[in-house]
Write a protein that holds these residues in place. Sequence first.
Motif, PDB file in Angstrom:
ATOM      1  N   ARG A 197       1.008  -1.416  -0.015  1.00 49.86           N
ATOM      2  CA  ARG A 197      -0.121   0.016  -0.037  1.00 49.86           C
ATOM      3  C   ARG A 197       0.716   1.394   0.044  1.00 49.86           C
ATOM      4  O   ARG A 197       0.647   2.227  -0.676  1.00 49.86           O
ATOM      5  CB  ARG A 197      -0.805   0.085   1.121  1.00 49.86           C
ATOM      6  CG  ARG A 197      -1.957  -1.160   1.169  1.00 49.86           C
ATOM      7  CD  ARG A 197      -2.887  -0.845   2.482  1.00 49.86           C
ATOM      8  NE  ARG A 197      -3.858  -2.141   2.597  1.00 49.86           N
ATOM      9  CZ  ARG A 197      -3.374  -3.086   3.374  1.00 49.86           C
ATOM     10  NH1 ARG A 197      -2.653  -2.931   4.051  1.00 49.86           N
ATOM     11  NH2 ARG A 197      -4.445  -4.058   3.392  1.00 49.86           N
ATOM     12  N   HIS A 198       1.976   1.402   0.862  1.00 49.06           N
ATOM     13  CA  HIS A 198       2.645   2.397   1.100  1.00 49.06           C
ATOM     14  C   HIS A 198       3.322   2.714  -0.413  1.00 49.06           C
ATOM     15  O   HIS A 198       3.522   4.084  -0.860  1.00 49.06           O
ATOM     16  CB  HIS A 198       3.665   2.261   1.951  1.00 49.06           C
ATOM     17  CG  HIS A 198       3.176   2.332   3.432  1.00 49.06           C
ATOM     18  ND1 HIS A 198       2.503   2.875   4.053  1.00 49.06           N
ATOM     19  CD2 HIS A 198       3.152   1.206   4.352  1.00 49.06           C
ATOM     20  CE1 HIS A 198       1.646   2.702   4.985  1.00 49.06           C
ATOM     21  NE2 HIS A 198       2.270   1.488   5.384  1.00 49.06           N
ATOM     22  N   THR A 201       0.825   4.194  -2.730  1.00 52.55           N
ATOM     23  CA  THR A 201       0.631   5.645  -2.159  1.00 52.55           C
ATOM     24  C   THR A 201       1.711   6.647  -2.783  1.00 52.55           C
ATOM     25  O   THR A 201       1.496   7.803  -3.259  1.00 52.55           O
ATOM     26  CB  THR A 201       0.283   5.624  -0.876  1.00 52.55           C
ATOM     27  OG1 THR A 201      -0.779   4.968  -0.525  1.00 52.55           O
ATOM     28  CG2 THR A 201      -0.122   7.095  -0.191  1.00 52.55           C
ATOM     29  N   LEU A 386      -5.697  10.950   3.852  1.00 53.16           N
ATOM     30  CA  LEU A 386      -5.295  10.589   5.062  1.00 53.16           C
ATOM     31  C   LEU A 386      -6.334  10.471   6.001  1.00 53.16           C
ATOM     32  O   LEU A 386      -6.529   9.581   6.978  1.00 53.16           O
ATOM     33  CB  LEU A 386      -3.973  11.267   5.434  1.00 53.16           C
ATOM     34  CG  LEU A 386      -3.290  10.926   6.863  1.00 53.16           C
ATOM     35  CD1 LEU A 386      -2.924   9.213   6.832  1.00 53.16           C
ATOM     36  CD2 LEU A 386      -2.290  11.474   7.288  1.00 53.16           C
ATOM     37  N   VAL A 387      -6.927  11.672   6.054  1.00 49.44           N
ATOM     38  CA  VAL A 387      -8.202  11.724   6.788  1.00 49.44           C
ATOM     39  C   VAL A 387      -9.107  10.854   6.646  1.00 49.44           C
ATOM     40  O   VAL A 387      -9.803  10.276   7.784  1.00 49.44           O
ATOM     41  CB  VAL A 387      -8.651  13.281   6.943  1.00 49.44           C
ATOM     42  CG1 VAL A 387      -9.947  13.447   7.736  1.00 49.44           C
ATOM     43  CG2 VAL A 387      -7.618  14.263   7.377  1.00 49.44           C
ATOM     44  N   ALA A 389      -9.246   8.118   5.105  1.00 51.05           N
ATOM     45  CA  ALA A 389      -8.770   6.583   5.353  1.00 51.05           C
ATOM     46  C   ALA A 389      -8.784   6.233   6.819  1.00 51.05           C
ATOM     47  O   ALA A 389      -9.094   5.225   7.250  1.00 51.05           O
ATOM     48  CB  ALA A 389      -7.186   6.514   4.552  1.00 51.05           C
ATOM     49  N   ARG A 390      -8.308   7.037   7.634  1.00 51.27           N
ATOM     50  CA  ARG A 390      -8.099   6.972   9.132  1.00 51.27           C
ATOM     51  C   ARG A 390      -9.581   6.822   9.503  1.00 51.27           C
ATOM     52  O   ARG A 390      -9.895   5.849  10.582  1.00 51.27           O
ATOM     53  CB  ARG A 390      -7.184   8.101   9.677  1.00 51.27           C
ATOM     54  CG  ARG A 390      -5.763   8.016   9.456  1.00 51.27           C
ATOM     55  CD  ARG A 390      -5.147   6.817   9.799  1.00 51.27           C
ATOM     56  NE  ARG A 390      -3.621   6.756   9.567  1.00 51.27           N
ATOM     57  CZ  ARG A 390      -2.961   5.804   9.588  1.00 51.27           C
ATOM     58  NH1 ARG A 390      -3.327   4.583  10.376  1.00 51.27           N
ATOM     59  NH2 ARG A 390      -1.631   6.045   9.667  1.00 51.27           N
ATOM     60  N   MET A 391     -10.441   7.627   9.095  1.00 49.25           N
ATOM     61  CA  MET A 391     -11.710   7.552   9.710  1.00 49.25           C
ATOM     62  C   MET A 391     -12.435   6.540   9.277  1.00 49.25           C
ATOM     63  O   MET A 391     -13.298   5.780  10.061  1.00 49.25           O
ATOM     64  CB  MET A 391     -12.387   8.915   9.248  1.00 49.25           C
ATOM     65  CG  MET A 391     -11.824  10.062   9.945  1.00 49.25           C
ATOM     66  SD  MET A 391     -12.693  11.707   9.454  1.00 49.25           S
ATOM     67  CE  MET A 391     -14.217  11.594  10.802  1.00 49.25           C
ATOM     68  N   ASN A 392     -12.319   6.031   8.093  1.00 49.13           N
ATOM     69  CA  ASN A 392     -12.731   4.860   7.418  1.00 49.13           C
ATOM     70  C   ASN A 392     -12.523   3.611   8.100  1.00 49.13           C
ATOM     71  O   ASN A 392     -13.219   2.747   8.346  1.00 49.13           O
ATOM     72  CB  ASN A 392     -12.505   4.784   5.945  1.00 49.13           C
ATOM     73  CG  ASN A 392     -13.505   3.526   5.323  1.00 49.13           C
ATOM     74  OD1 ASN A 392     -14.421   3.008   5.670  1.00 49.13           O
ATOM     75  ND2 ASN A 392     -12.847   3.007   4.198  1.00 49.13           N
ATOM     76  N   ASN A 393     -11.270   3.411   8.536  1.00 50.65           N
ATOM     77  CA  ASN A 393     -10.692   2.342   9.313  1.00 50.65           C
ATOM     78  C   ASN A 393     -10.796   2.319  10.912  1.00 50.65           C
ATOM     79  O   ASN A 393     -10.458   1.454  11.445  1.00 50.65           O
ATOM     80  CB  ASN A 393      -9.221   1.997   8.799  1.00 50.65           C
ATOM     81  CG  ASN A 393      -8.792   1.700   7.457  1.00 50.65           C
ATOM     82  OD1 ASN A 393      -9.847   1.343   6.796  1.00 50.65           O
ATOM     83  ND2 ASN A 393      -7.941   2.342   6.841  1.00 50.65           N
ATOM     84  N   SER A 394     -11.582   3.467  11.200  1.00 53.94           N
ATOM     85  CA  SER A 394     -11.606   3.505  12.770  1.00 53.94           C
ATOM     86  C   SER A 394     -12.997   3.189  13.244  1.00 53.94           C
ATOM     87  O   SER A 394     -13.888   2.550  12.576  1.00 53.94           O
ATOM     88  CB  SER A 394     -11.307   4.905  13.047  1.00 53.94           C
ATOM     89  OG  SER A 394     -12.520   5.706  12.693  1.00 53.94           O
ATOM     90  N   ARG A 395     -13.119   3.294  14.636  1.00 51.77           N
ATOM     91  CA  ARG A 395     -14.366   2.593  15.098  1.00 51.77           C
ATOM     92  C   ARG A 395     -15.484   3.454  14.545  1.00 51.77           C
ATOM     93  O   ARG A 395     -16.568   3.213  14.436  1.00 51.77           O
ATOM     94  CB  ARG A 395     -14.239   2.711  16.588  1.00 51.77           C
ATOM     95  CG  ARG A 395     -15.406   2.372  17.205  1.00 51.77           C
ATOM     96  CD  ARG A 395     -15.311   2.325  18.803  1.00 51.77           C
ATOM     97  NE  ARG A 395     -16.532   1.676  19.417  1.00 51.77           N
ATOM     98  CZ  ARG A 395     -16.631   1.299  20.651  1.00 51.77           C
ATOM     99  NH1 ARG A 395     -15.600   1.686  21.699  1.00 51.77           N
ATOM    100  NH2 ARG A 395     -17.773   1.164  21.438  1.00 51.77           N
TER     101      ARG A 395
END
Length: 547
Positions: A197-198, A201, A386-387, A389-395
């Motif tokens: 993935r990295h 990106t 980034l925001v 992706a982080r929110m999508n993979n969070s609770r």
Amino acid sequence: MILGLVGGALLLVSGLLSWSYEPIFGDISIRFWPVSLQIFAMLLGITVLVVALSRSLLAPVIGWFSAGPALLALGIGSTAFAALSLVGVAVQAGGLINANEGVYVALVGALVTLAGGVLARPLVATRDAFTVKAPSTVEIALIAIICAVALAVAAYALGRDDAWVFVLFLVTVGVIGTGLAKAGFFGYVGAAAQRHRHVLTLGAFAAAFLFPFTQDGSEINMSIATGVLIFATTAIGLNIVVGLAGLLDLGYIAFLGAGAYVGAILSGAASSQIDWHPPFIVTALIGGLFSAFLGLIVGSPTLRVSGDYLAIVTLAFGEIFRLTMFNLDGNNGPDLTNGPNGVTAIPNLKIFGFDFGATHTVAGIELSRAANYYLLMLLLTGIFILVFARMNNSRIGRGWVAIREDERAAEAMGVNVFGLKLLAFAGGAFLAGVAGTVKAHYDTSVTPDQYQFLESAFLLAAVVLGGMGTIAGVILGAVVLKLMPEKLRFFSEYRLLLFGLLLVLMMRFRPEGLVASRRRQLEFHEDDEELAEVIEDRNLAIEEETR
């Protein structure tokens, strides 16, 4: 595969022949000097030959290469390309009488390829491309090559001034991409990208960063690219609301407009009514927070409704915002936005002494004003991704998905439905507000007419067309919907007709979007047992890798 080999050879040879008596499309009348359409035909021929040869050479080795379906897709696409080329030559050269042998040879080659695809003996893939692995160095090199090819395709497409050449180039890319997809190539690429993935990106952003250096200082092309990025970053914010939380927002353009007005009023423009000019970073934060505040105001009373009712309320909010900006002119309300005239003569950004309105030379290449704003928007796009992706993979992201799937079931399981809905509205509005502050400086003016309902509809269409809940899909959808009208201005009178036709075809043949998540693929193809089994195998493979 004999017919496939013959068809590919004819397509390849056609590129060396004359296609027209008239010197059109870069002078395709010359033999043995291929340009534009001739080169496209040769690329199609090479692809057909590779697929035809791979059926006997490659498929038995790797097990996942499905040459039959790929050849059929290439045959259909090549036929469409040759027929459209014939129409283009007839229109531009003044009739079919001016079409030379090359275009007819290409048409025959395409038809032979199509016949080969129809008659090809079905060869079932013995392995799923998603589960196949290669050495890491090979996969990383493949990702780098794909990023470089994407950069070259984007640079070439934007550089085409002739609409026919632009359209036929996109057809060529689409046909080759479809053929490779049918062969299973992109399934393998998707698996490799998941494992690295990295690398993907970094490669994607490196290609996007290098794009201005391929345009030779072209202000027009960079202006289009910057507009696409602004549109894409705004669509990423809407993707939180629609793609993750499942809230139908038809007035999202108002949040972009709110940020734009904040950026314009605090910019120091002569028509601005507020004599306070903070640094741009502060202005961007204020614009984002103001848009988020509007999201909270609208969301608090309206998010207790859903579905069609929510769509009507948000549609009304978008119109209320536009009319309010009209009335803040000193006659019908406070003198704040200069009414229908808007805020004009907005100065260019200056951040840490860097003037975005000036031309800068880097490595001997001139970067125009549009290129400067493009690079700024690229940075913002990276932050937005980034925001998201982080929110999508969070609770929180899982809570949004649960609300989208079944709101009552999510509430019964203890999910704070109203709070998460409000957060989605405010978060998406914040991202749109930040993008709006940059848009104000780039456009140098902000008027109420820029933020009509049609713009909200196009943003929503970009999310749906690209693939709700995905990052790459939304960006691709934004590129398609923003780039096509710019390059096809001779179709301006039929823009909405073509747009509607595109949506109808997409909803019929790929309702999950151009780049869809596996979850949404199953939602729209729940009766496809084979697809369900393939996705289940892929999920098991991913779980084994993570262990």
